[in-house]
Structures are given as structure tokens and as C-alpha cells.
Design a protein around this motif. Structure first.
Motif, PDB file in Angstrom:
ATOM      1  N   PHE A  77       0.826  -1.207   0.000  1.00 54.31           N
ATOM      2  CA  PHE A  77       0.000   0.000   0.000  1.00 54.31           C
ATOM      3  C   PHE A  77       0.860   1.257   0.000  1.00 54.31           C
ATOM      4  O   PHE A  77       0.613   2.200  -0.772  1.00 54.31           O
ATOM      5  CB  PHE A  77      -0.931  -0.004   1.212  1.00 54.31           C
ATOM      6  N   LEU A  78       1.878   1.284   0.852  1.00 58.06           N
ATOM      7  CA  LEU A  78       2.749   2.459   0.911  1.00 58.06           C
ATOM      8  C   LEU A  78       3.489   2.656  -0.408  1.00 58.06           C
ATOM      9  O   LEU A  78       3.670   3.785  -0.865  1.00 58.06           O
ATOM     10  CB  LEU A  78       3.741   2.318   2.065  1.00 58.06           C
ATOM     11  N   GLY A  79       3.895   1.548  -1.025  1.00 61.26           N
ATOM     12  CA  GLY A  79       4.589   1.639  -2.306  1.00 61.26           C
ATOM     13  C   GLY A  79       3.737   2.241  -3.403  1.00 61.26           C
ATOM     14  O   GLY A  79       4.261   2.844  -4.352  1.00 61.26           O
ATOM     15  N   GLY A  83       4.065  10.005  -1.250  1.00 57.76           N
ATOM     16  CA  GLY A  83       3.786  11.428  -1.069  1.00 57.76           C
ATOM     17  C   GLY A  83       2.326  11.788  -0.903  1.00 57.76           C
ATOM     18  O   GLY A  83       1.945  12.939  -1.110  1.00 57.76           O
ATOM     19  N   ARG A  84       1.508  10.848  -0.462  1.00 59.96           N
ATOM     20  CA  ARG A  84       0.062  11.098  -0.399  1.00 59.96           C
ATOM     21  C   ARG A  84      -0.405  11.637   0.948  1.00 59.96           C
ATOM     22  O   ARG A  84      -1.355  12.416   1.009  1.00 59.96           O
ATOM     23  CB  ARG A  84      -0.685   9.790  -0.692  1.00 59.96           C
ATOM     24  N   PHE A  85       0.270  11.260   2.039  1.00 62.13           N
ATOM     25  CA  PHE A  85      -0.306  11.484   3.370  1.00 62.13           C
ATOM     26  C   PHE A  85       0.380  12.619   4.138  1.00 62.13           C
ATOM     27  O   PHE A  85       1.576  12.816   4.065  1.00 62.13           O
ATOM     28  CB  PHE A  85      -0.253  10.191   4.182  1.00 62.13           C
ATOM     29  N   ASP A  86      -0.450  13.315   4.909  1.00 59.93           N
ATOM     30  CA  ASP A  86       0.041  14.373   5.800  1.00 59.93           C
ATOM     31  C   ASP A  86       0.380  13.819   7.183  1.00 59.93           C
ATOM     32  O   ASP A  86       1.174  14.398   7.917  1.00 59.93           O
ATOM     33  CB  ASP A  86      -1.017  15.466   5.939  1.00 59.93           C
ATOM     34  N   ALA A  87      -0.243  12.708   7.535  1.00 60.80           N
ATOM     35  CA  ALA A  87       0.037  12.050   8.817  1.00 60.80           C
ATOM     36  C   ALA A  87      -0.166  10.554   8.645  1.00 60.80           C
ATOM     37  O   ALA A  87      -1.114  10.119   7.988  1.00 60.80           O
ATOM     38  CB  ALA A  87      -0.877  12.589   9.917  1.00 60.80           C
ATOM     39  N   ILE A  88       0.740   9.782   9.214  1.00 63.05           N
ATOM     40  CA  ILE A  88       0.633   8.324   9.192  1.00 63.05           C
ATOM     41  C   ILE A  88       0.784   7.811  10.620  1.00 63.05           C
ATOM     42  O   ILE A  88       1.743   8.163  11.321  1.00 63.05           O
ATOM     43  CB  ILE A  88       1.704   7.686   8.285  1.00 63.05           C
ATOM     44  N   PHE A  89      -0.174   6.992  11.043  1.00 58.40           N
ATOM     45  CA  PHE A  89      -0.139   6.351  12.353  1.00 58.40           C
ATOM     46  C   PHE A  89       0.306   4.897  12.216  1.00 58.40           C
ATOM     47  O   PHE A  89      -0.037   4.220  11.241  1.00 58.40           O
ATOM     48  CB  PHE A  89      -1.538   6.342  12.993  1.00 58.40           C
ATOM     49  N   ASN A 108       9.538   3.345   3.636  1.00 55.96           N
ATOM     50  CA  ASN A 108       8.291   3.423   2.882  1.00 55.96           C
ATOM     51  C   ASN A 108       7.338   4.452   3.479  1.00 55.96           C
ATOM     52  O   ASN A 108       6.673   5.197   2.758  1.00 55.96           O
ATOM     53  CB  ASN A 108       7.611   2.049   2.850  1.00 55.96           C
ATOM     54  N   ILE A 109       7.269   4.475   4.793  1.00 56.72           N
ATOM     55  CA  ILE A 109       6.432   5.470   5.472  1.00 56.72           C
ATOM     56  C   ILE A 109       6.928   6.876   5.165  1.00 56.72           C
ATOM     57  O   ILE A 109       6.150   7.780   4.844  1.00 56.72           O
ATOM     58  CB  ILE A 109       6.406   5.190   6.986  1.00 56.72           C
ATOM     59  N   HIS A 110       8.236   7.059   5.253  1.00 55.27           N
ATOM     60  CA  HIS A 110       8.837   8.366   4.960  1.00 55.27           C
ATOM     61  C   HIS A 110       8.498   8.842   3.551  1.00 55.27           C
ATOM     62  O   HIS A 110       8.125   9.989   3.336  1.00 55.27           O
ATOM     63  CB  HIS A 110      10.353   8.255   5.141  1.00 55.27           C
ATOM     64  N   LYS A 111       8.598   7.926   2.593  1.00 55.67           N
ATOM     65  CA  LYS A 111       8.331   8.283   1.195  1.00 55.67           C
ATOM     66  C   LYS A 111       6.841   8.530   0.935  1.00 55.67           C
ATOM     67  O   LYS A 111       6.491   9.195  -0.042  1.00 55.67           O
ATOM     68  CB  LYS A 111       8.838   7.175   0.274  1.00 55.67           C
ATOM     69  N   SER A 112       5.984   8.000   1.779  1.00 57.24           N
ATOM     70  CA  SER A 112       4.541   8.179   1.587  1.00 57.24           C
ATOM     71  C   SER A 112       4.006   9.433   2.258  1.00 57.24           C
ATOM     72  O   SER A 112       2.831   9.770   2.101  1.00 57.24           O
ATOM     73  CB  SER A 112       3.791   6.946   2.112  1.00 57.24           C
ATOM     74  N   LEU A 113       4.858  10.127   3.001  1.00 57.38           N
ATOM     75  CA  LEU A 113       4.463  11.385   3.633  1.00 57.38           C
ATOM     76  C   LEU A 113       4.726  12.564   2.707  1.00 57.38           C
ATOM     77  O   LEU A 113       5.682  12.555   1.932  1.00 57.38           O
ATOM     78  CB  LEU A 113       5.242  11.599   4.931  1.00 57.38           C
ATOM     79  N   ARG A 114       3.894  13.562   2.825  1.00 54.00           N
ATOM     80  CA  ARG A 114       4.153  14.823   2.140  1.00 54.00           C
ATOM     81  C   ARG A 114       5.293  15.549   2.840  1.00 54.00           C
ATOM     82  O   ARG A 114       5.754  15.141   3.905  1.00 54.00           O
ATOM     83  CB  ARG A 114       2.878  15.668   2.121  1.00 54.00           C
ATOM     84  N   GLY A 216      11.150  15.512   7.252  1.00 55.01           N
ATOM     85  CA  GLY A 216      12.447  16.135   7.056  1.00 55.01           C
ATOM     86  C   GLY A 216      12.936  16.207   5.634  1.00 55.01           C
ATOM     87  O   GLY A 216      14.120  16.366   5.390  1.00 55.01           O
ATOM     88  N   LYS A 217      12.041  16.096   4.665  1.00 49.70           N
ATOM     89  CA  LYS A 217      12.473  16.213   3.265  1.00 49.70           C
ATOM     90  C   LYS A 217      12.904  17.662   2.994  1.00 49.70           C
ATOM     91  O   LYS A 217      12.322  18.587   3.503  1.00 49.70           O
ATOM     92  CB  LYS A 217      11.351  15.832   2.310  1.00 49.70           C
ATOM     93  N   ASP A 218      13.917  17.786   2.164  1.00 51.00           N
ATOM     94  CA  ASP A 218      14.403  19.138   1.833  1.00 51.00           C
ATOM     95  C   ASP A 218      13.458  19.817   0.855  1.00 51.00           C
ATOM     96  O   ASP A 218      12.812  19.163   0.068  1.00 51.00           O
ATOM     97  CB  ASP A 218      15.805  19.045   1.223  1.00 51.00           C
TER      98      ASP A 218
END
Length: 218
Positions: A77-79, A83-89, A108-114, A216-218
Motif C-alpha cells: 500500500f505504501l509503495g 507522497g500522499r499522506f500528511d500524517a501516518i499512524f 516506505n512510510i517516509h516516502k509516503s508522507l508529504r 524532514g524532506k528538503d
């Protein structure tokens, strides 16, 4: 009603860390029967989605009338949702993954966060005096963390800012008030023992850790 009884607890542990914009996209990994999703939706976060590998849990959510809960494997799912989510629990999830899969999962979580996203985790605390009971109390537990080790793996996964908090008892009645007072005494004693052993009283002693990591993405 059992879910609603958790609302005060989740308010205390998590609400301050969630962005205020009610239109944000939130994901709960390993959401079970969707209790946290229901809480988020009641707060007005309509774009809250839960995934769980268990078909039984997803069906339970449907029977409860909780929307946006679906069956899904976290890695897949994360794959598919970069870049879809603003918060992931991820509550009570990380400890169920083998050690070699922890960092790939966090990546994967990091990459799926905005860009300004937040990862909110609750996981077993290996520094708790009863951690062996927690670690081995569920046969599917694979790992346990301390504040130090969870920071290490999150840093490797790309998170730049990580805060770790104790999950102390939340006061919402007489019984929980008594637990909270007794816990304060136990924590003081725990710090004393740690200082005797190591020379430092710094530590987190609750059963679980609350972890707040910014992408922490630049």
C-alpha cells in the motif's frame, strides 16, 4: 462504546501532533477494527483511511459502520501511495515486523508522507522494567525499542526530527487518577535505580513509547 471510551486517551496522546487542517490525508497502518479512524472522523478528519492485513478486522469495522477501512498490506500500500499522506499512524505495529524489515518499512512510510508530514507511532518500550512480559506476551512480537534505538532506525529511514514521549496513564476517572499518582511514584523510584546503576536518571519507563517523527524532506 468501547471505542468511544478510548477517545480521551487518544486526545491526550495524539491530538496535539495532528495538523489542524481537517482536509489532510491521514493513514492508520494496522488499524484493526478502525477505532482510531472513527475517532479521527469524529474530530472532522474525513480523509482518514485505515488498512489492516486481517480480513476479520476489516469486516469488524464494516459491522461497526466505520468508513474508510480496507484490507491491505502495509509494504504494498505504501509503495502505491508515495507522497500522499500528511500524517501516518502505526500503533502497536512496528514490534510485529522482523528486524530486517523495520528500516524498509520506515523508509516506505517516509516516502509516503508529504513534505511537512508527521509519522506517529506507539510501540513497546524495551526500557520498561516489565519489558520481557511485553516483548514475549504476544507470540507475534519480533522486536522491542528504546527511545535511543527508535531514533536510530528513524534517522536511517530519513526522518530528521524525532521526539519520543512516555505513554503515562491518562486521568479520566478515579481509578485512572490513582494509577497516575502511583505511576509518578514508580517513575521516581525507577529514575533512582537507573541513576544508581548508570550514573544518569534519564529514561522512559512506561510500557509503550509515543514517537513523533517529521519527514524532514528538503
Amino acid at each position: 462504546s468501547n471505542i468511544v471510551s478510548q477517545f480521551d486517551i487518544w486526545d491526550s496522546y495524539f491530538r496535539v501532533h495532528i495538523p489542524e487542517d481537517k482536509n489532510i490525508n491521514i493513514l492508520d497502518i494496522g488499524c484493526g477494527s478502525g477505532g482510531l479512524i472513527y475517532w479521527l472522523q469524529k474530530l472532522g478528519y474525513g480523509n482518514s483511511l485505515g488498512i489492516d492485513i486481517s480480513e476479520e478486522q476489516v469486516e469488524a469495522a464494516k459491522r461497526l459502520g466505520i468508513k474508510n477501512v480496507e484490507r491491505g498490506d502495509a509494504e504494498t500500500f505504501l509503495g502505491e501511495n508515495r507522497g500522499r499522506f500528511d500524517a501516518i499512524f502505526a500503533r502497536d505495529v512496528l514490534e510485529h515486523f522482523p528486524k530486517e524489515k523495520i528500516i524498509p518499512l520506515l523508509e516506505n512510510i517516509h516516502k509516503s508522507l508529504r513534505q511537512d508530514g508527521v509519522f506517529i507511532a506507539q510501540t513497546v518500550n524495551a526500557e520498561n522494567w516489565l519489558w520481557g512480559r511485553l516483548r514475549h506476551g504476544d507470540f507475534t512480537h519480533e522486536v522491542a525499542f528504546t527511545a535511543s534505538s527508535i531514533r536510530q532506525v528513524l534517522a536511517v529511514a530519513g526522518f530528521k526530527k524525532v521526539d519520543v514521549y512516555p505513554q503515562r496513564p491518562v486521568i479520566h476517572g478515579v481509578k485512572s487518577l490513582m494509577r497516575s499518582v502511583l505511576w509518578m511514584g514508580w517513575e521516581i523510584f525507577s529514575r533512582f535505580l537507573l541513576a544508581v546503576e548508570t550514573g544518569s536518571s534519564e529514561g522512559i519507563f512506561t510500557q509503550n513509547l509515543i514517537v513523533i517523527a517529521r519527514d524532514g524532506k528538503d
